[in-house]
Design a protein around this motif. Structure first.
Motif, PDB file in Angstrom:
ATOM      1  N   ALA A 121       0.832  -1.207   0.000  1.00  0.00           N
ATOM      2  CA  ALA A 121       0.000   0.000   0.000  1.00  0.00           C
ATOM      3  C   ALA A 121       0.863   1.253   0.000  1.00  0.00           C
ATOM      4  CB  ALA A 121      -0.925  -0.012   1.215  1.00  0.00           C
ATOM      5  N   TRP A 122       1.918   1.245   0.819  1.00  0.00           N
ATOM      6  CA  TRP A 122       2.793   2.417   0.866  1.00  0.00           C
ATOM      7  C   TRP A 122       3.511   2.612  -0.460  1.00  0.00           C
ATOM      8  CZ3 TRP A 122       3.674   6.860   2.871  1.00  0.00           C
ATOM      9  CH2 TRP A 122       4.901   7.487   2.651  1.00  0.00           C
ATOM     10  N   SER A 123       3.956   1.529  -1.085  1.00  0.00           N
ATOM     11  CA  SER A 123       4.656   1.627  -2.369  1.00  0.00           C
ATOM     12  C   SER A 123       3.758   2.239  -3.434  1.00  0.00           C
ATOM     13  CB  SER A 123       5.138   0.238  -2.815  1.00  0.00           C
ATOM     14  OG  SER A 123       6.000  -0.329  -1.855  1.00  0.00           O
ATOM     15  N   VAL A 124       2.506   1.751  -3.492  1.00  0.00           N
ATOM     16  CA  VAL A 124       1.558   2.273  -4.483  1.00  0.00           C
ATOM     17  C   VAL A 124       1.232   3.733  -4.190  1.00  0.00           C
ATOM     18  CG1 VAL A 124      -0.785   2.059  -5.393  1.00  0.00           C
ATOM     19  CG2 VAL A 124       0.569  -0.002  -4.937  1.00  0.00           C
ATOM     20  N   LEU A 125       1.008   4.052  -2.910  1.00  0.00           N
ATOM     21  CA  LEU A 125       0.689   5.419  -2.534  1.00  0.00           C
ATOM     22  C   LEU A 125       1.838   6.367  -2.855  1.00  0.00           C
ATOM     23  CD1 LEU A 125      -1.223   7.425  -1.161  1.00  0.00           C
ATOM     24  CD2 LEU A 125      -0.166   6.811   1.023  1.00  0.00           C
ATOM     25  N   ALA A 126       3.054   5.929  -2.591  1.00  0.00           N
ATOM     26  CA  ALA A 126       4.222   6.771  -2.861  1.00  0.00           C
ATOM     27  C   ALA A 126       4.338   7.071  -4.347  1.00  0.00           C
ATOM     28  CB  ALA A 126       5.483   6.076  -2.361  1.00  0.00           C
ATOM     29  N   ILE A 127       4.093   6.072  -5.191  1.00  0.00           N
ATOM     30  CA  ILE A 127       4.171   6.276  -6.641  1.00  0.00           C
ATOM     31  C   ILE A 127       3.082   7.229  -7.113  1.00  0.00           C
ATOM     32  CG2 ILE A 127       3.931   5.139  -8.882  1.00  0.00           C
ATOM     33  CD1 ILE A 127       5.192   2.645  -7.617  1.00  0.00           C
ATOM     34  N   ILE A 128       1.863   7.062  -6.579  1.00  0.00           N
ATOM     35  CA  ILE A 128       0.748   7.933  -6.978  1.00  0.00           C
ATOM     36  C   ILE A 128       1.034   9.380  -6.595  1.00  0.00           C
ATOM     37  CG2 ILE A 128      -1.674   8.483  -6.533  1.00  0.00           C
ATOM     38  CD1 ILE A 128      -2.192   5.482  -6.256  1.00  0.00           C
ATOM     39  N   VAL A 129       1.490   9.588  -5.352  1.00  0.00           N
ATOM     40  CA  VAL A 129       1.782  10.948  -4.880  1.00  0.00           C
ATOM     41  C   VAL A 129       2.883  11.568  -5.725  1.00  0.00           C
ATOM     42  CG1 VAL A 129       2.721  12.283  -2.961  1.00  0.00           C
ATOM     43  CG2 VAL A 129       0.991  10.543  -2.535  1.00  0.00           C
ATOM     44  N   TRP A 130       3.918  10.793  -6.003  1.00  0.00           N
ATOM     45  CA  TRP A 130       5.028  11.325  -6.783  1.00  0.00           C
ATOM     46  C   TRP A 130       4.588  11.692  -8.203  1.00  0.00           C
ATOM     47  CZ3 TRP A 130       8.104   9.917 -11.062  1.00  0.00           C
ATOM     48  CH2 TRP A 130       9.298  10.634 -11.181  1.00  0.00           C
ATOM     49  N   MET A 131       3.736  10.873  -8.807  1.00  0.00           N
ATOM     50  CA  MET A 131       3.239  11.183 -10.141  1.00  0.00           C
ATOM     51  C   MET A 131       2.368  12.437 -10.144  1.00  0.00           C
ATOM     52  SD  MET A 131       4.594   9.093 -12.214  1.00  0.00           S
ATOM     53  CE  MET A 131       3.629   9.558 -13.657  1.00  0.00           C
ATOM     54  N   LEU A 132       1.557  12.603  -9.077  1.00  0.00           N
ATOM     55  CA  LEU A 132       0.738  13.807  -8.973  1.00  0.00           C
ATOM     56  C   LEU A 132       1.610  15.054  -8.842  1.00  0.00           C
ATOM     57  CD1 LEU A 132      -2.138  12.612  -6.580  1.00  0.00           C
ATOM     58  CD2 LEU A 132      -2.322  13.181  -9.016  1.00  0.00           C
ATOM     59  N   VAL A 133       2.655  14.942  -8.045  1.00  0.00           N
ATOM     60  CA  VAL A 133       3.579  16.072  -7.897  1.00  0.00           C
ATOM     61  C   VAL A 133       4.252  16.384  -9.228  1.00  0.00           C
ATOM     62  CG1 VAL A 133       5.734  16.823  -6.803  1.00  0.00           C
ATOM     63  CG2 VAL A 133       4.001  15.660  -5.447  1.00  0.00           C
ATOM     64  N   PHE A 134       4.700  15.347  -9.918  1.00  0.00           N
ATOM     65  CA  PHE A 134       5.362  15.533 -11.209  1.00  0.00           C
ATOM     66  C   PHE A 134       4.422  16.206 -12.207  1.00  0.00           C
ATOM     67  CE2 PHE A 134       6.518  14.122 -15.474  1.00  0.00           C
ATOM     68  CZ  PHE A 134       7.868  14.433 -15.518  1.00  0.00           C
ATOM     69  N   THR A 135       3.161  15.739 -12.252  1.00  0.00           N
ATOM     70  CA  THR A 135       2.182  16.316 -13.181  1.00  0.00           C
ATOM     71  C   THR A 135       1.890  17.764 -12.836  1.00  0.00           C
ATOM     72  OG1 THR A 135       1.160  14.136 -13.479  1.00  0.00           O
ATOM     73  CG2 THR A 135      -0.126  16.061 -14.145  1.00  0.00           C
ATOM     74  N   THR A 136       1.748  18.059 -11.535  1.00  0.00           N
ATOM     75  CA  THR A 136       1.459  19.418 -11.106  1.00  0.00           C
ATOM     76  C   THR A 136       2.608  20.365 -11.456  1.00  0.00           C
ATOM     77  OG1 THR A 136       0.119  18.577  -9.281  1.00  0.00           O
ATOM     78  CG2 THR A 136       0.866  20.857  -9.133  1.00  0.00           C
TER      79      THR A 136
END
Length: 241
Positions: free
Chosen positions: A184-199
């Motif tokens: 769960a943490w691995s998936v969450l970390a990837i999602i957050v990082w992708m959102l930051v990158f997109t923003t």
């Protein structure tokens, strides 16, 4: 009263007086220490006076050490056996060892910095090469390859990777993290990082300037050597590369 009883009275009185005087002496009086321990404490006081410790800190340390010695020297224990050399004890007082919790926190931030620098170096290298090639992909990613976007994205990624390593590494305190939490943490970390990158990719203009390709390559080289120094300085072993 016999002559023998008369002669004993002054001696008993004198002994009682000495005992009363001993009871009234301060518990930390240096003369209560053995000669060897008293000399150790004298050297200890001299050594601490040469440091930048406050007077209150020095007094507290010396009192604590004296109390311990008074309790232990009756068993034949010396100050050297308890504290090591004066130099070793002084170093321990001036630069105390970190607790396991403090070490864990310190290691987290060092690992986060190391991984953040690694991501920053990779981005700079990638966009530096793309800048020299001059492809359409470089023009279309004008926000993503801005220096502000790279910095923030790398920083967030470094923090996330460091936390991920904490979950994936074997627990030192006996506490185990379940496999589901790790996933769960691995998936969450990837999602957050992708959102930051997109923003960050959406930010263009002066707030997120795009540097020339040569500038990115120079930064990548500087960060590479800085990261090598950091890894040697802190003996970092928890990093992606």
């Amino acid at each position: 009263m016999s002559e023998s009883e008369t002669s004993k009275t002054p001696r008993n009185a004198a002994a009682g007086a000495k005992q009363a005087q001993a009871a009234e002496r301060p518990v930390h009086e240096a003369t209560e220490l053995t000669k060897r321990n008293a000399e150790y404490m004298r050297q200890m006081r001299k050594s601490l006076d040469a440091t930048a410790l406050s007077g209150e800190k020095k007094t507290a340390v010396l009192n604590e050490m004296t109390s311990t010695l008074l309790a232990e020297q009756g068993r034949g224990t010396t100050a050297r056996q308890l504290y090591g050399t004066v130099q070793e004890r002084t170093e321990e007082i001036v630069n105390p060892k970190k607790t396991p919790v403090e070490l864990q926190k310190a290691n987290y931030w060092v690992t986060a910095l190391d991984n953040g620098l690694m991501l920053f170096m990779i981005f700079c290298l990638m966009y530096g090469i793309m800048g020299f090639i001059g492809t359409n992909a470089t023009k279309n990613s004008a926000g993503a390859n801005g220096i502000t976007a790279i910095l923030i994205t790398s920083a967030i990624g470094g923090l996330g990777v460091a936390k991920l390593f904490e979950y994936l590494m074997p627990a030192k305190d006996g506490k185990k993290v379940s496999l589901w939490k790790k996933i769960a943490w691995s998936v969450l970390a990837i999602i957050v990082w992708m959102l930051v990158f997109t923003t960050m990719s959406m930010i263009q203009g002066p707030l997120n300037p795009v540097l020339p390709g040569i500038a990115y390559l120079i930064i990548a080289v500087v960060v590479f050597f800085a990261r090598m120094w950091l890894k040697r300085r802190f003996n970092i072993t928890t990093s992606m590369f």
